[in-house]
Design an enzyme around this catalytic site. Sequence first.
Site, short mmCIF file in Angstrom:
data_model
loop_
_atom_site.label_atom_id
_atom_site.label_comp_id
_atom_site.label_asym_id
_atom_site.label_seq_id
_atom_site.Cartn_x
_atom_site.Cartn_y
_atom_site.Cartn_z
N LYS A 271 0.84 -1.19 0.00
CA LYS A 271 0.00 0.00 0.00
C LYS A 271 0.89 1.25 0.00
O LYS A 271 2.04 1.22 0.46
CB LYS A 271 -0.89 0.02 1.25
CG LYS A 271 -1.87 -1.14 1.36
CD LYS A 271 -2.64 -1.05 2.66
CE LYS A 271 -3.55 -2.26 2.85
NZ LYS A 271 -4.70 -2.24 1.95
N ARG A 345 -9.37 -12.60 2.46
CA ARG A 345 -10.16 -13.72 1.93
C ARG A 345 -9.38 -15.03 1.99
O ARG A 345 -9.97 -16.11 2.09
CB ARG A 345 -10.58 -13.40 0.50
CG ARG A 345 -9.44 -13.23 -0.48
CD ARG A 345 -9.82 -12.48 -1.74
NE ARG A 345 -10.14 -11.09 -1.47
CZ ARG A 345 -10.53 -10.23 -2.40
NH1 ARG A 345 -10.63 -10.60 -3.66
NH2 ARG A 345 -10.80 -8.98 -2.08
#
Length: 506
Positions: A271, A345
């Site tokens: 990020k 996930r």
Amino acid sequence: MPKASIAYSSTINQSDPKADGVVVVGKQEHLNLLKERADVLKPKFGDVINSERLREAIDHVTPNSSVELYYKNFTLACMPSKCSRHNAPMLPHSLSRLVKANLQMTPKQYIVIVGEVKSAFALGCAASRLFPLYNRKKDEQKDQCDVIIEFVFVDDKDHVLSENDVTCLTASAESIRLAAKIVDAPCNEMHVNAFLDEIRTVAKDLNLEAPLIIQDQELVQRGMGGIYGVGKAAVNKPALAVLSYKPSGATKNIAWCGKGIVYDTGGLSIKDKLNMVGMKRDCGGAAGILGAFRSAVKNGFKENLFGVFCLAENAVGPESARPDDVHHMYSGLTVEINNTDAEGRLVLGDGVAFAKKDLQADVIVDMATLTGAQGISTGQFHGAILTNNEDMETKCVMAGKSSGDLVFPVPYTPEFHFDEFKSLIADMKNSVKNRANAQVSCAGLFIGSHIDHAFEFPGVWLHVDMAYPVEENDLGTGYGVALLTTLFGKYSENKMLSDIAPDIQI
């Protein structure tokens, strides 16, 4: 903000000369009803809240504003009356904002909530969110504030909180504040091993057996490549932890699974400096599950309940997972990594597979700060829900309105969306091909595929994406605790919960 203890009370008729701060809050129509019995507050606060002055204040206060009742530490705050159909009718977010604006944090602070009996749970929980537990400010560590939350009910003048009501509100408030504390704590303190200690503490508090913990190389040995692959580069190694509660007479197995990414750098798909700030909150799903599990058991849950915590730090280092790597999941499926920043996930894929295979769960709920797209889809206040069961979808929305943890459904259409994960070398990729095609639904479907790749799971599966409701103004909200406590309230021995809970069929 000073450290605050919270207590719920039904002793409005007992004087407290030590009260040095009072906020009376309610909807305008409820405050108008209070005018008829303005002397109800006099036994508690003596001459500080004069009945005539209270009536005068009610006549002059307008929605979303406040007036002083006596001097600055004693105020009347008016909530609005209007409420849209997708909001909680008791307006808990409005209560939080108004009370926060008028709190003086005096040594003995009262919050008097004027409302209906059925609103007590949501409004009591909303008030508890105003007092965070995590604080490292030197000058505030020594200060202590005792907060007492009272209720004046306008639809049943003789109703007071029962002992069971106080137990319910106390357990829920403590659990909400626990979840918020975990979210607020930075990763140098709330790393994987520290989170495991929080889980152990809850197990001890509930007199349960020690949690099952599968960590580091044991994850590899057990085939949990999702959790291990995400967290293997961190100093504190990844883990799957399971809390188990099995009351006598239970006939159903219910598993709540939480994403516990204690920090998310994005991995090698790193990020930027702006989007990485705040990623200590990426464990909000697991924090909410821990709080909800604690609250449910404290309130006498009647079915087998399991808390499954998928814990990892998505760190950057020599052992970091790479784009193009293939992970072998506990479900038996393989995943080609095309984005290391789509890590939640992966850990939850292993968690829900464990819930199905090892826990034989009839109902599986996963909760996660999963996608930035959630905020675009359903906003700051509504978590996004995805489920294979229409009744669960409807009842979850109802539970959100009853609890104040609002939710809104996103499309459940695997035939439209799951192809976004198509891979030429593995069973699936971990990130979508087209980011404009229902990202929130797609991300949830990835998790659901590890329960049943054909999406034919005969039980109930519910996914909650709460990336934005997890915080407000940079502080954790404890989101998810009140939602799950209410959604499964019919399986609680506590009447306050069972009275407001939807009748889910599982």
